[in-house]
Design an enzyme around this catalytic site. Structure first.
Site, mmCIF file in Angstrom:
data_model
loop_
_atom_site.group_PDB
_atom_site.id
_atom_site.type_symbol
_atom_site.label_atom_id
_atom_site.label_comp_id
_atom_site.label_asym_id
_atom_site.label_seq_id
_atom_site.Cartn_x
_atom_site.Cartn_y
_atom_site.Cartn_z
ATOM 1 N N THR A 419 0.973 -1.138 -0.131
ATOM 2 C CA THR A 419 -0.115 0.106 -0.124
ATOM 3 C C THR A 419 1.005 1.071 0.121
ATOM 4 O O THR A 419 1.947 1.156 0.654
ATOM 5 C CB THR A 419 -0.798 0.043 1.182
ATOM 6 O OG1 THR A 419 -1.391 -1.232 1.362
ATOM 7 C CG2 THR A 419 -1.970 1.041 1.229
ATOM 8 N N ASP A 531 11.269 -4.066 -15.300
ATOM 9 C CA ASP A 531 9.727 -4.111 -15.353
ATOM 10 C C ASP A 531 9.273 -2.694 -15.757
ATOM 11 O O ASP A 531 8.476 -2.034 -15.044
ATOM 12 C CB ASP A 531 9.454 -4.380 -13.626
ATOM 13 C CG ASP A 531 8.017 -4.702 -13.715
ATOM 14 O OD1 ASP A 531 7.351 -5.093 -14.738
ATOM 15 O OD2 ASP A 531 7.497 -4.554 -12.544
#
Ligand SMILES: *[C@@H]1O[C@H](CO)[C@@H](O)[C@H](O)[C@H]1NC(C)=O
Ligand SMILES: *[C@@H]1O[C@H](CO)[C@@H](O)[C@H](O)[C@H]1NC(C)=O
Ligand SMILES: *[C@@H]1O[C@H](CO)[C@@H](O)[C@H](O)[C@H]1NC(C)=O
Ligand SMILES: *[C@@H]1O[C@H](CO)[C@@H](O)[C@H](O)[C@H]1NC(C)=O
Ligand SMILES: *[C@@H]1O[C@H](CO)[C@@H](O)[C@H](O)[C@H]1NC(C)=O
Ligand SMILES: *[C@@H]1O[C@H](CO)[C@@H](O)[C@H](O)[C@H]1NC(C)=O
Ligand SMILES: *[C@@H]1O[C@H](CO)[C@@H](O)[C@H](O)[C@H]1NC(C)=O
Ligand SMILES: *[C@@H]1O[C@H](CO)[C@@H](O)[C@H](O)[C@H]1NC(C)=O
Ligand SMILES: *[C@@H]1O[C@H](CO)[C@@H](O)[C@H](O)[C@H]1NC(C)=O
Ligand SMILES: *[C@@H]1O[C@H](CO)[C@@H](O)[C@H](O)[C@H]1NC(C)=O
Ligand SMILES: *[C@@H]1O[C@H](CO)[C@@H](O)[C@H](O)[C@H]1NC(C)=O
Ligand SMILES: *[C@@H]1O[C@H](CO)[C@@H](O)[C@H](O)[C@H]1NC(C)=O
Length: 730
Positions: A419, A531
């Protein structure tokens, strides 16, 4: 003989001497005077001999030693007991008796006792009862009182027709009757009579009648008494005890106290009482004292602690003048104090140990978290690569405050691995704080990797890592805050599609390519991002690109150009060659960047289920459309509108080259960056639109002229389709 025995029985019954509560063991007589006469103790104001009594008259007693034991006499009456405390004395008095023979002949004696009218004695009205025995009997007492010459007459009648009717022990008119006498009685006469027929009817079981004044504790009616055939006259067994009250003088306490030399209460610890039975007063020791109040210093303190007349709850009795104190029991106190102190000590020591342990536990926990969160790994990385990590270490409390205890409303992003919270540091800088979801080994590694790599990088188009926190259960990363979301968000999400102009897209692409180039070649150690995707490109308020998420990135030692790694990346962006061989090269990033480029051109997502099987993958779809010469069909409308045909074709061709299946055939990131920069120049400088070389030569100038604001804010990317840890083709 039998009758005589029976008479003795009566007398024994009548005579028990109940001790009036006498004083203490100490002598109560005047010092130097006889203390006893026979069985009787002598207490002052009474005395035997000259100067031994208070007045030498009424209290002057005689001890007749011709008797054995000697008897004490007071104006002719035998004294049995003297009580100073109650102001009473016990004396012997006579029984009145009348007996009958069958012809009704009666023989008997009356009884009388005369106390002197001006003397200190009166018959106690409370302690004496006039009593008569017999079944055909009337008895009378006639007396005179102390005040004036008034007389009193009283009496009672006793009947019993049959012996059976007599109730043993109860003096209530059947066989026995009693009555009281008035206050202040000084003398009395008692006589008896037959109430009906000279005992002729009851003679069989009751030949005689008797009457007497007697101390209430000296008589208890016994049925057998009725059978006594007392022949009177031998001088024995005619006496019963009677209680006399006595007092000093004929004044009240107050008037007596006026003449201190004549005042009888000599002890300073004494109290004066008015006589309740005639004139005069008497003395008593004050509360808490005992002894003889009529003697100077005669009242002595009572040691209540010895007599046991005290109540101390939890203390020890301590005697004092006129009373006692309950002092706390020292031993008990010591015990209580000891126990209390021990408890206190245990408590303090306990809490010290507790806090110590707790502190230690916290330290251990922090250490554990530090280790668990890859602190050691980080140290290892630092030492093995020989670089300096300049990351700030934040404390857990600091970050907790910054995020308002990780409040819900501070969440700005949620993703597969954690988060992201918006945080405000004490110096008012806004930061993004990434909190890992769960701790597992691969995540820790990624986490440390990111910390390490980002701390090595300082590039305008790479998100800045401000610090980290390893002390908490899950590691926390602190980034600069990038305010404007991700590229993905601006291209694909509803309401934002087509929000970016082609010019901006080109700039973003160029900036991203520059950042990747920097990673591949300019950084101290080459870094493969691994990524690259639109969700990992953040945009600040100027839409400046910020490459983020280095969790999967790899540092590549300088002497190596490829690494064998676990295949990792995001579906749709993943280099097919790397996917198959597991060999990571810088070209993998180039491929992924190509996909991002195509995304920006077409506005389509890398994987789209709406397209046909072979075109589901955006890169395939794009290449196919180019091959089939329908490029402008797949480009986004805004792109087509804003971009020149040549320019679009150039970008598309660049993208196509980036997407070559073979890594070798793909351009390097540097080439891509330069080419894009050149294409941007195209837009900015339309007069050199067709001159590639010139554009390239302007590159340097442009870079110098560029003054992008690197201090922007943004949002960390979080993806839902990361193939993190995909274990294919290692
Ligand atoms: C008389 O005094 C002695 C001590 O002097 C005491 O032991 C005794 O009990 C007393 N007798 C009575 C009847 O009070
Ligand atoms: C006390 O009484 C005795 C005998 O009854 C007598 O001899 C003596 O004088 C009396 N004492 C006083 C002071 O009157
Ligand atoms: C003592 O008692 C005896 C016998 O009752 C009597 O004869 C005698 O006079 C008495 N003595 C005194 C001093 O009262
Ligand atoms: C009763 O006593 C009197 C006087 O002693 C005597 O004269 C008489 O005979 C006695 N009667 C009987 C029945 O004994
Ligand atoms: C009381 O009785 C005595 C004799 O017993 C008598 O002389 C006197 O007058 C009586 N007093 C009164 C007031 O009746
Ligand atoms: C009457 O009571 C006394 C005790 O109060 C007892 O000794 C005695 O035997 C009793 N006499 C009869 C006849 O019950
Ligand atoms: C009782 O005896 C007395 C004399 O002893 C006599 O005068 C009287 O009448 C007798 N009474 C009765 C009821 O017998
Ligand atoms: C009582 O005693 C006297 C003399 O001892 C005797 O004459 C008389 O009969 C006795 N009475 C009874 C009822 O026993
Ligand atoms: C009180 O007693 C004194 C002497 O003891 C006597 O002179 C006086 O008259 C008495 N007063 C009364 C009211 O009895
Ligand atoms: C006080 O008492 C003493 C001795 O009893 C006596 O001599 C004296 O007169 C009394 N004084 C007064 C004021 O009553
Ligand atoms: C004694 O009696 C007098 C008069 O009755 C009264 O004023 C006084 O209070 C009494 N004193 C005590 C100690 O009872
Ligand atoms: C015990 O002490 C109380 C007051 O302290 C007193 O009233 C009571 O008479 C005493 N009892 C005895 C048996 O001394």
């Amino acid at each position: 003989m039998r009758e005589e025995m029976a008479m003795w029985h009566l007398l024994l019954q009548l005579l028990p001497i109940i001790c009036l509560t006498a004083g203490a063991a100490a002598s109560l007589a005047k010092p130097g005077c006889p203390e006893r006469c026979g069985d009787v103790n002598i207490s002052y104001p009474f005395g035997v001999g000259d100067g031994c009594s208070i007045d030498g008259l009424w209290f002057n007693l005689t001890c007749n030693k011709t008797y054995d034991p000697p008897k004490l006499f007071m104006t002719g009456y035998e004294v049995l007991e003297i009580s100073v405390q109650q102001g009473q004395a016990r004396a012997n008095t006579f029984v009145a008796s009348y007996c009958y023979n069958s012809t009704g002949y009666m023989i008997g004696y009356n009884s009388r006792m005369y106390l002197d009218k001006s003397g200190p004695y009166t018959f106690s009205n409370t302690r004496n009862k006039f009593t008569a025995l017999g079944c055909d009997t009337q008895a009378f007492i006639k007396g005179s009182l102390v005040d004036s010459d008034s007389n009193f007459t009283s009496g009672c009648v006793s009947f019993c027709s049959e012996e059976q009717r007599v109730v043993n022990g109860t003096c209530s008119g059947i066989g026995c009757c009693q009555t009281i006498i008035p206050v202040g009685a000084k003398r009395f006469d008692i006589w008896l009579g037959s109430s009906a027929n000279n005992h002729s009817r009851v003679l069989g079981f009751n030949p005689c009648s008797y009457a007497f004044l007697i101390a209430d504790d000296g008589f208890k009616f016994n049925k057998k008494d009725l059978a006594i055939n007392g022949t009177y006259g031998d001088g024995k067994g005619k006496l019963v005890p009677v209680v006399l009250d006595w007092a000093i003088g004929n004044q009240t306490c107050e008037s007596a106290q006026k003449n201190s030399s004549a005042y009888a209460c000599k002890s300073d610890k004494s109290t004066c009482y008015n006589s309740t039975n005639g004139p005069g007063y008497r003395c008593n020791c004050s509360q808490g004292y005992e002894g003889n109040p009529y003697l100077e210093g005669g009242c002595k303190d009572i040691d209540e602690c010895i007599t046991g007349n005290y109540t101390c709850r939890a203390g020890k009795c301590k005697n004092k003048e006129g009373g006692y104190d309950c002092t706390p029991n020292i031993q008990l106190l010591v015990v209580i104090l000891g126990v209390g102190l021990s408890l206190l000590f245990v408590l303090i020591a306990g809490s010290f140990i507790y806090w110590g342990l707790k502190k230690r536990k916290i330290i251990l926990l922090k250490e554990k978290f530090f280790r668990q969160n890859g602190g050691l790994l980080l140290q290892q990385q630092i030492t093995s690569h020989g670089v300096v990590v300049t990351t700030k270490i934040f404390s857990a409390e600091e970050l907790e405050r910054a995020t308002n205890k990780y409040a819900e409303d501070r969440i700005i992003g949620r993703g597969g691995y954690g988060t992201v919270y918006k945080g405000i540091l004490p110096d008012n800088t806004t930061v993004a704080i990434k909190k890992s979801k769960i701790v597992d080994e691969t995540q820790i590694e990624q986490f440390i990797n990111e910390v390490f790599i980002l701390s090595q990088i300082n590039h305008r188009n790479v998100v800045k890592l401000l610090g980290c926190c390893l002390e908490t259960e899950v590691p926390l990363l602190v980034y600069e805050f990038i305010s404007n979301g991700t590229l993905f968000h601006h291209i694909h999400e509803e309401g934002y599609s087509s929000s970016i102009s082609f010019e901006d897209r080109l700039r973003i692409a160029s900036e991203t390519a520059g950042a990747l180039d920097y990673l591949h070649s300019a950084a101290s150690i080459p870094i493969f991002h691994r990524d690259v995707k639109s969700t990992n490109i953040l945009l600040d308020h100027n839409l400046t690109a910020k490459v983020s998420d280095f969790g999967a990135s790899r540092l590549v030692p300088l002497d190596q150009t490829q690494l064998n790694t676990l295949v990792q990346g995001t579906l749709g962006y993943l280099d097919p060659e790397y996917f198959q061989t597991g060999q990571l090269t810088e070209k993998s990033d180039v491929y992924s960047f190509g996909v991002v480029l195509v995304e920006m051109l077409t506005g389509e997502k890398p994987i789209c289920m709406n397209r046909s099987q072979e075109e589901r993958n955006l890169s395939m779809h794009f290449i196919l459309s180019m091959k089939e010469n329908r490029l402008f069909g797949v480009l986004e409308n805004r792109v087509v509108d804003e971009g020149g045909v040549e320019q679009l074709l150039a970008v598309a061709r660049l993208a196509k080259r980036c997407l070559k299946v073979k890594g070798e055939e793909r351009p390097t990131m540097k080439e891509v960056a330069m080419e894009l920069e050149g294409l941007r120049g195209f837009v900015q400088h339309p007069w050199v639109q067709s001159n590639h070389e010139e554009t390239q030569s302007l590159l340097g100038e442009l870079e110098i002229g560029y003054s992008g604001n690197g201090n922007a804010a943004g949002k960390d990317s979080l993806n839902n389709n990361t193939m993190s840890g995909l274990e294919i083709g290692r």
